[in-house]
Design a protein around this motif. Structure first.
Motif, PDB file in Angstrom:
ATOM      1  N   GLY B 298       0.846  -1.196   0.000  1.00 18.55           N
ATOM      2  CA  GLY B 298       0.000   0.000   0.000  1.00 18.55           C
ATOM      3  C   GLY B 298       0.872   1.233   0.000  1.00 18.55           C
ATOM      4  N   VAL B 299       0.312   2.356  -0.424  1.00 24.66           N
ATOM      5  CA  VAL B 299       1.069   3.603  -0.438  1.00 24.66           C
ATOM      6  C   VAL B 299       0.450   4.560   0.579  1.00 24.66           C
ATOM      7  N   VAL B 300       1.270   5.017   1.524  1.00 21.76           N
ATOM      8  CA  VAL B 300       0.786   5.934   2.558  1.00 21.76           C
ATOM      9  C   VAL B 300       1.455   7.281   2.364  1.00 21.76           C
ATOM     10  N   THR B 301       0.665   8.338   2.355  1.00 17.52           N
ATOM     11  CA  THR B 301       1.225   9.690   2.311  1.00 17.52           C
ATOM     12  C   THR B 301       0.787  10.411   3.576  1.00 17.52           C
ATOM     13  N   LYS B 302       1.306  11.636   3.767  1.00 24.69           N
ATOM     14  CA  LYS B 302       0.924  12.383   4.953  1.00 24.69           C
ATOM     15  C   LYS B 302      -0.592  12.588   4.977  1.00 24.69           C
ATOM     16  N   ALA B 303      -1.176  12.726   3.782  1.00 26.45           N
ATOM     17  CA  ALA B 303      -2.610  13.001   3.694  1.00 26.45           C
ATOM     18  C   ALA B 303      -3.449  11.854   4.248  1.00 26.45           C
ATOM     19  N   ASN B 304      -2.995  10.616   4.049  1.00 23.99           N
ATOM     20  CA  ASN B 304      -3.841   9.504   4.508  1.00 23.99           C
ATOM     21  C   ASN B 304      -3.213   8.690   5.632  1.00 23.99           C
ATOM     22  N   MET B 305      -2.122   9.208   6.246  1.00 24.44           N
ATOM     23  CA  MET B 305      -1.433   8.402   7.261  1.00 24.44           C
ATOM     24  C   MET B 305      -2.268   8.196   8.520  1.00 24.44           C
ATOM     25  N   ASN B 306      -3.265   9.044   8.737  1.00 19.21           N
ATOM     26  CA  ASN B 306      -4.092   8.861   9.927  1.00 19.21           C
ATOM     27  C   ASN B 306      -5.338   8.014   9.675  1.00 19.21           C
ATOM     28  N   ASP B 307      -5.455   7.530   8.466  1.00 10.95           N
ATOM     29  CA  ASP B 307      -6.536   6.613   8.120  1.00 10.95           C
ATOM     30  C   ASP B 307      -6.430   5.370   9.019  1.00 10.95           C
ATOM     31  N   PRO B 308      -7.519   5.020   9.722  1.00  7.62           N
ATOM     32  CA  PRO B 308      -7.422   3.871  10.642  1.00  7.62           C
ATOM     33  C   PRO B 308      -6.952   2.585   9.955  1.00  7.62           C
ATOM     34  N   ALA B 309      -7.195   2.458   8.651  1.00  5.23           N
ATOM     35  CA  ALA B 309      -6.778   1.240   7.952  1.00  5.23           C
ATOM     36  C   ALA B 309      -5.261   1.092   7.967  1.00  5.23           C
ATOM     37  N   PHE B 310      -4.528   2.225   8.064  1.00  9.31           N
ATOM     38  CA  PHE B 310      -3.072   2.162   8.040  1.00  9.31           C
ATOM     39  C   PHE B 310      -2.452   2.133   9.440  1.00  9.31           C
ATOM     40  N   ALA B 311      -3.273   2.394  10.467  1.00  9.45           N
ATOM     41  CA  ALA B 311      -2.713   2.560  11.815  1.00  9.45           C
ATOM     42  C   ALA B 311      -1.819   1.386  12.207  1.00  9.45           C
ATOM     43  N   GLY B 312      -2.345   0.175  12.045  1.00 14.93           N
ATOM     44  CA  GLY B 312      -1.594  -0.999  12.472  1.00 14.93           C
ATOM     45  C   GLY B 312      -0.453  -1.344  11.537  1.00 14.93           C
ATOM     46  N   LEU B 313      -0.474  -0.760  10.327  1.00 17.46           N
ATOM     47  CA  LEU B 313       0.606  -1.032   9.378  1.00 17.46           C
ATOM     48  C   LEU B 313       1.759  -0.056   9.581  1.00 17.46           C
ATOM     49  N   LEU B 314       1.468   1.129  10.149  1.00 20.79           N
ATOM     50  CA  LEU B 314       2.525   2.102  10.437  1.00 20.79           C
ATOM     51  C   LEU B 314       3.084   1.905  11.838  1.00 20.79           C
ATOM     52  N   ASP B 315       2.295   1.332  12.717  1.00 23.76           N
ATOM     53  CA  ASP B 315       2.751   1.115  14.093  1.00 23.76           C
ATOM     54  C   ASP B 315       2.173  -0.200  14.583  1.00 23.76           C
ATOM     55  N   VAL B 316       3.045  -1.180  14.733  1.00 26.84           N
ATOM     56  CA  VAL B 316       2.580  -2.541  15.002  1.00 26.84           C
ATOM     57  C   VAL B 316       1.845  -2.635  16.336  1.00 26.84           C
ATOM     58  N   THR B 317       2.142  -1.704  17.262  1.00 27.88           N
ATOM     59  CA  THR B 317       1.463  -1.780  18.557  1.00 27.88           C
ATOM     60  C   THR B 317      -0.024  -1.471  18.422  1.00 27.88           C
ATOM     61  N   LYS B 318      -0.398  -0.847  17.303  1.00 26.13           N
ATOM     62  CA  LYS B 318      -1.819  -0.533  17.104  1.00 26.13           C
ATOM     63  C   LYS B 318      -2.500  -1.588  16.239  1.00 26.13           C
ATOM     64  N   ARG B 319      -1.780  -2.665  15.956  1.00 28.29           N
ATOM     65  CA  ARG B 319      -2.305  -3.643  15.024  1.00 28.29           C
ATOM     66  C   ARG B 319      -3.480  -4.390  15.653  1.00 28.29           C
ATOM     67  N   SER B 320      -4.584  -4.464  14.943  1.00 33.44           N
ATOM     68  CA  SER B 320      -5.680  -5.304  15.413  1.00 33.44           C
ATOM     69  C   SER B 320      -6.053  -6.253  14.293  1.00 33.44           C
ATOM     70  N   LEU B 321      -6.371  -7.453  14.669  1.00 32.91           N
ATOM     71  CA  LEU B 321      -6.622  -8.465  13.656  1.00 32.91           C
ATOM     72  C   LEU B 321      -8.092  -8.799  13.575  1.00 32.91           C
ATOM     73  N   SER B 322      -8.931  -7.819  13.883  1.00 33.92           N
ATOM     74  CA  SER B 322     -10.357  -8.106  13.951  1.00 33.92           C
ATOM     75  C   SER B 322     -10.924  -8.829  12.731  1.00 33.92           C
ATOM     76  N   PRO B 323     -10.469  -8.494  11.506  1.00 29.89           N
ATOM     77  CA  PRO B 323     -11.097  -9.187  10.385  1.00 29.89           C
ATOM     78  C   PRO B 323     -10.814 -10.686  10.403  1.00 29.89           C
ATOM     79  N   PHE B 324      -9.780 -11.102  11.119  1.00 27.32           N
ATOM     80  CA  PHE B 324      -9.359 -12.488  11.043  1.00 27.32           C
ATOM     81  C   PHE B 324      -9.875 -13.337  12.201  1.00 27.32           C
ATOM     82  N   THR B 325      -9.855 -12.779  13.401  1.00 27.83           N
ATOM     83  CA  THR B 325     -10.157 -13.619  14.546  1.00 27.83           C
ATOM     84  C   THR B 325     -11.373 -13.141  15.317  1.00 27.83           C
ATOM     85  N   GLY B 326     -11.956 -12.050  14.892  1.00 27.61           N
ATOM     86  CA  GLY B 326     -13.127 -11.535  15.583  1.00 27.61           C
ATOM     87  C   GLY B 326     -12.808 -10.873  16.905  1.00 27.61           C
ATOM     88  N   LYS B 327     -11.476 -10.615  17.171  1.00 20.53           N
ATOM     89  CA  LYS B 327     -11.115  -9.977  18.443  1.00 20.53           C
ATOM     90  C   LYS B 327     -11.043  -8.464  18.282  1.00 20.53           C
TER      91      LYS B 327
END
Lengths: 320, 327
Positions: B298-327
């Motif tokens: 994926g391509v992240v720029t300053k304009a979309n870096m705060n998009d929640p979809a990128f949060a866990g990809l820019l900072d692993v501590t924010k990673r959530s795997l909800s689509p996979f495990t329902g958590k």
């Protein structure tokens, strides 16, 4: 007598003549061939680039003079860089964090000196172990991640300058002058050369050999620590991968600068000139668009050539 | 954008595994290229998460620096302990081929992640298409130059972290191929660093000295991105220059934030570790797996870096795997 005079001149050439001559010639060539070489911007870039490797090389010089070596400097720079960043990111004041980190660096030097001087383990082995240990510790205390979020003050130092001379380069100058004064004009400094030339004779003269060893290794690790802190200031983050292979660059600068790996010989001026020579080469390679792979080959050949010429002179010195 | 659905579908297809996993503590060994890089720590984080979900012991292995000979020894000793599966990212394509085939032949399933190896004897291959990533970098750079100067024209260069690494070479190739779509962008230089930030920084400053009218630079990994970003920020060129870098570590994200980096091409290392362990475990229980899974870029720029979809990809501590495990 007539043809002896040029020889006498060669005999009396200081050890750093070759490296200084090479550097000057390279500067002249680049000044002619690369239009952007002699610009204020490029010179201030090169001053920044040479500072950190120069400081590390001066430290390594101290160990090489006593016929030792320190292979751990790159890892120590990385470990102490990560350490200072971790302390800062946990809210410690900048001066306190720097003092604590320097203390850690001095402790590392003391451990190296103890292992070499008291336990009798060869310096090569001790510091080779250190190369692994401190890289591992850098990874451990950073969790393998880049450490960021540092206070803005830490970046400003590496970016700042005084009378158009970058702070980093001023730091290198200060280190060079102090260590040069110590090595050349103090009795303890001269003992470093004595120990490197003939350790047995030095011991019999009642010179405190362990204290000299301790000074050399503490200076070396201390300067590597300072370099690590400056690296963090320059990058504004600390990464456990930084400082990779700096020990080899430092040894290359020291040796090209006229020091002998067998000890007893080497100067701060030569070492700084060696570091400037390598920085100039990599800067020149980019400006002239030399293929990066050829650049590596050329750098290697240069080390061999300068040391060969230097050895020729040494042979003359030992009486042909 | 990220092809998570393919992964999600295959991962959720093994609910039965959870029940069997609870009985015995099986081990999955995860062998990365270099433990000194944040990228591989993210792979480990993903693997640990999968270990928790599946109640597995995860053995995290790797040499500090990319070193094929060391990696072969690590693979051989890990295989000797007969883990349920081995997840590995080969350092060198040619060198790791035969050792991986040997482990497979000895009965331990191998999941290859991130980079390929010269063998077809593995259970599955989870990877980023690095060439696609390189092309995405070229597109992002062209877009940036167009935004800032009105048209996609000028001199550009790229910075290679290390010579002779398959994934880096593919990124560079993709970048060069991608540039072909913009005839007015001319490639004027390429430098190779020692995978070290300060060297990347020096080379960037020197390239800008050589071509003061350089408008764009592609840095092909996180170390180079951090180094190049620092050089751009030191010269305060952020709003004029178009720097595009691969991956995301803290240094790169800081420079994305301060404007020195225009865009980051990000992969999904967490998912490679996470899905790698799941796949390994599945393979150990005889589940047939897809041979090749693209974990996406994926391509992240300053304009979309705060998009929640990128949060866990820019900072692993924010990673959530909800689509996979329902958590």
């Amino acid at each position: 007598m007539k043809d002896a005079s040029p020889r006498t001149l060669l005999h009396n050439l200081p050890v750093e003549s070759y490296v200084v001559a090479f550097t000057v010639v390279l500067w002249l060539i680049l000044a002619v061939t690369a239009p952007n070489f002699l610009t204020g911007d490029n010179i201030s870039n090169m001053m920044r680039q040479v500072s950190i490797s120069g400081i590390i090389a001066i430290g390594v010089l101290c160990t090489i003079i006593i016929a030792g070596i320190d292979l751990s400097v790159g890892s120590v720079a990385a470990f102490c860089g990560v350490l200072v960043a971790q302390l800062l990111s946990h809210g410690l004041d900048v001066p306190l964090a720097i003092v604590l980190t320097l203390a850690a660096g001095i402790l590392i030097g003391a451990l190296n000196a103890l292992s070499v001087g008291k336990l009798g383990i060869p310096a090569f082995i001790v510091t080779l172990a250190g190369l692994q240990v401190y890289r591992g510790l850098a990874l451990l205390i950073s969790g393998g991640m880049t450490v960021g979020g540092l206070p803005p003050g830490i970046k400003e130092f590496a970016r700042g300058s005084l009378f158009h001379i970058p702070n980093l380069f001023l730091t290198l100058l200060a280190v060079a002058i102090i260590v040069h004064y110590f090595l050349s004009f103090t009795r303890t400094g001269r003992y470093l050369y004595a120990l490197g030339s003939n350790s047995e004779a030095t011991r019999r003269l009642g010179i405190p050999v362990f204290r000299i060893t301790l000074i050399a290794y503490v200076l070396c690790s201390g300067l590597a620590t300072l370099a690590g802190i400056l690296l963090v200031s320059r990058l504004s983050v600390a990464s456990p991968s930084m400082g990779n292979a700096y020990e080899l660059q430092a040894i290359a600068a020291v040796v090209v600068g006229g020091a002998s790996l067998f000890g007893g010989r080497g100067t701060v001026l030569g070492t700084v000139a060696g570091a400037i020579l390598f920085t100039t080469m990599s800067n020149g390679a980019v400006l002239l668009d030399v293929d990066p792979f050829w650049e590596m080959v050329l750098e290697g050949l240069l080390i061999a050539l300068v040391v060969y010429l230097d050895n020729l002179q040494k042979k003359r010195l030992s009486g042909v | 954008m990220f092809r998570k659905f393919a992964l999600a579908a295959s991962v959720t297809a093994f609910p039965l595994l959870l029940a069997t996993a609870a009985q015995a503590q099986d081990t999955v060994s995860v062998i990365v290229k270099a433990t000194t890089s944040e990228y591989w720590q993210w792979v480990f984080k993903g693997a640990e998460q999968a270990g928790k979900d599946l109640n597995l012991t995860i053995e995290e292995l790797g040499s500090p620096k990319d070193d094929a000979a060391a990696q072969i020894s690590i693979l051989e000793s890990a295989a000797g302990k007969k883990p349920a599966a081995i997840v590995i990212s080969p350092t060198i394509y040619e060198a790791l081929g035969d050792p991986i085939a040997a482990v497979t032949a000895a009965g331990t399933p191998v999941i290859v992640i991130d980079s390929g190896a010269k063998t077809d004897q593995y259970a599955a291959f989870l990877t980023t298409n690095n060439e696609t990533g390189g092309r995405a970098a070229a597109d992002a750079m062209a877009q940036c130059i167009k935004e800032r100067t009105g048209k996609a024209a000028g001199k550009v260069a790229f910075l290679t972290a290390m010579a002779g690494h398959e994934s880096l070479d593919s990124r560079d190739k993709g970048f060069k191929d991608g540039l072909a779509a913009y005839p007015e962008l001319t490639l004027v230089g390429n430098r190779v660093a020692n995978n070290e930030e300060a060297e990347g920084m020096s080379l960037t400053a020197d390239m800008l000295t050589k071509d003061s009218d350089l408008v764009g630079l592609f840095a092909d990994n996180a170390q180079m991105g951090t180094g190049a970003g620092t050089a751009i920020s030191e010269k305060s060129l952020g709003d004029k220059f178009c720097l595009v870098a691969f991956d995301s570590d803290k240094g790169e994200v800081e420079h994305l934030n301060d404007g020195s980096i225009y865009a980051l091409v990000i992969q999904d290392p967490f998912m490679m570790g996470y899905a790698g362990v799941w796949y390994g475990y599945a393979a150990a229980h005889g589940v047939r797996l897809p041979r090749l899974v693209d974990t996406g870029v994926g391509v992240v720029t300053k304009a979309n870096m705060n998009d929640p979809a990128f949060a866990g990809l820019l900072d692993v501590t924010k990673r959530s795997l909800s689509p996979f495990t329902g958590k």
